[in-house]
Motif scaffolding. Structure first.
Motif, PDB file in Angstrom:
ATOM      1  N   PRO A 181       0.800  -1.234   0.000  1.00  0.00           N
ATOM      2  CA  PRO A 181       0.000   0.000   0.000  1.00  0.00           C
ATOM      3  C   PRO A 181       0.832   1.284   0.000  1.00  0.00           C
ATOM      4  CG  PRO A 181      -0.891  -1.579   1.567  1.00  0.00           C
ATOM      5  CD  PRO A 181       0.397  -2.149   1.074  1.00  0.00           C
ATOM      6  N   LEU A 182       1.901   1.333   0.804  1.00  0.00           N
ATOM      7  CA  LEU A 182       2.709   2.547   0.879  1.00  0.00           C
ATOM      8  C   LEU A 182       3.465   2.774  -0.427  1.00  0.00           C
ATOM      9  CD1 LEU A 182       3.842   4.969   2.349  1.00  0.00           C
ATOM     10  CD2 LEU A 182       5.605   3.467   3.353  1.00  0.00           C
ATOM     11  N   ARG A 183       4.104   1.731  -0.925  1.00  0.00           N
ATOM     12  CA  ARG A 183       4.865   1.874  -2.166  1.00  0.00           C
ATOM     13  C   ARG A 183       3.945   2.264  -3.315  1.00  0.00           C
ATOM     14  NH1 ARG A 183       9.906  -1.678  -3.990  1.00  0.00           N
ATOM     15  NH2 ARG A 183      10.286  -0.676  -5.980  1.00  0.00           N
ATOM     16  N   LYS A 184       2.743   1.713  -3.345  1.00  0.00           N
ATOM     17  CA  LYS A 184       1.778   2.055  -4.388  1.00  0.00           C
ATOM     18  C   LYS A 184       1.424   3.537  -4.324  1.00  0.00           C
ATOM     19  CE  LYS A 184      -2.590   0.721  -4.037  1.00  0.00           C
ATOM     20  NZ  LYS A 184      -3.800  -0.144  -4.083  1.00  0.00           N
ATOM     21  N   ALA A 189       1.958   8.935  -6.527  1.00  0.00           N
ATOM     22  CA  ALA A 189       2.236  10.354  -6.277  1.00  0.00           C
ATOM     23  C   ALA A 189       3.363  10.840  -7.179  1.00  0.00           C
ATOM     24  CB  ALA A 189       2.585  10.572  -4.807  1.00  0.00           C
ATOM     25  N   ALA A 190       4.393  10.017  -7.360  1.00  0.00           N
ATOM     26  CA  ALA A 190       5.519  10.407  -8.208  1.00  0.00           C
ATOM     27  C   ALA A 190       5.079  10.592  -9.647  1.00  0.00           C
ATOM     28  CB  ALA A 190       6.630   9.351  -8.123  1.00  0.00           C
ATOM     29  N   VAL A 191       4.240   9.693 -10.143  1.00  0.00           N
ATOM     30  CA  VAL A 191       3.710   9.838 -11.515  1.00  0.00           C
ATOM     31  C   VAL A 191       2.905  11.127 -11.634  1.00  0.00           C
ATOM     32  CG1 VAL A 191       2.114   8.875 -13.227  1.00  0.00           C
ATOM     33  CG2 VAL A 191       3.731   7.368 -12.039  1.00  0.00           C
ATOM     34  N   MET A 196       2.314  16.786 -13.705  1.00  0.00           N
ATOM     35  CA  MET A 196       1.506  17.947 -13.322  1.00  0.00           C
ATOM     36  C   MET A 196       1.637  19.036 -14.366  1.00  0.00           C
ATOM     37  SD  MET A 196       1.711  19.897  -9.689  1.00  0.00           S
ATOM     38  CE  MET A 196       1.463  18.352  -8.823  1.00  0.00           C
ATOM     39  N   ARG A 197       0.502  19.589 -14.762  1.00  0.00           N
ATOM     40  CA  ARG A 197       0.502  20.658 -15.756  1.00  0.00           C
ATOM     41  C   ARG A 197       0.336  21.993 -15.063  1.00  0.00           C
ATOM     42  NH1 ARG A 197       2.924  17.303 -18.851  1.00  0.00           N
ATOM     43  NH2 ARG A 197       1.636  15.677 -19.746  1.00  0.00           N
TER      44      ARG A 197
END
Length: 199
Positions: A181-184, A189-191, A196-197
């Motif tokens: 769950p944490l790694r997911k 979030a990184a993606v 982010m535009r």
């Protein structure tokens, strides 16, 4: 093979694309939006509109994906909202006519679900996502048409499940998902941050 992932703005296309990329060895993500951003950078701000209305965008997307599909051995993944039938024909349709194996998937959800996702992804709330919010109903209505099948309803499934369904439909084998769950959450979030535009 091209996996074109369609859906409303905020529908999970980019997250799904990178989940597939992570678990499909040899795959590449080719984002047609980048062609549009490139065109916007050379057009004065007062002349910019929806870059999909520019014939150069449709031609550029076709040529770029045709090149990659012709030269790259692995799956090609393209996350992009396209709801105009003519534009769909000029991109997805032309690639199919050229003989490429194009699998198209439309990610659908209830408007409330999409708005919730848009609210969660923006640092500045829905105000920053005004273009996406204004087009939710239009996109969802158009994408329900048969020409935009295969449809995947995402209200009650997460990105991992969406990727699994796309791969199964396309006859592709994903590597096992070993994220906890944490790694997911960190990966998603990184993606999100990378895509982010701010314009």
């Amino acid at each position: 093979m091209l996996l074109w992932i369609n859906g409303p703005f905020g529908g999970g296309k980019t997250q799904t694309a990178f989940e597939l990329h992570r678990r499909l060895p040899g795959s590449v993500v080719c984002d047609p939006e980048e062609v549009g951003f490139g065109l916007h950078r050379i057009i004065p701000r007062e002349l910019r509109g929806d870059f999909q209305d520019l014939p150069a965008w449709r031609q550029g997307v076709y040529e770029a994906l045709d090149l990659v599909l012709s030269k790259h051995d692995g799956p090609v993944i393209a996350p992009m909202t396209v709801v105009e039938s003519a534009y769909f024909a000029e991109t997805v349709g032309r690639l199919r006519e050229k003989g490429h194996d194009v699998r198209h998937f439309a990610l659908l959800a209830e408007p409330e679900t999409v708005l919730k996702r848009l609210r969660e992804r923006g640092l500045w709330g829905l105000r920053h996502e005004s273009f996406a919010v204004d087009h939710v109903d239009r996109c969802l209505t158009a994408l329900r048409r048969p020409e935009f099948a295969e449809h995947i309803h995402t209200d009650t499934i997460d990105i991992t499940d969406v990727a699994d369904r796309i791969a199964a439909s396309a006859g592709l084998t994903l590597t096992p998902n070993t994220d906890g769950p944490l790694r997911k959450r960190l990966r998603r979030a990184a993606v999100g941050v990378r895509h982010m535009r701010l314009m």
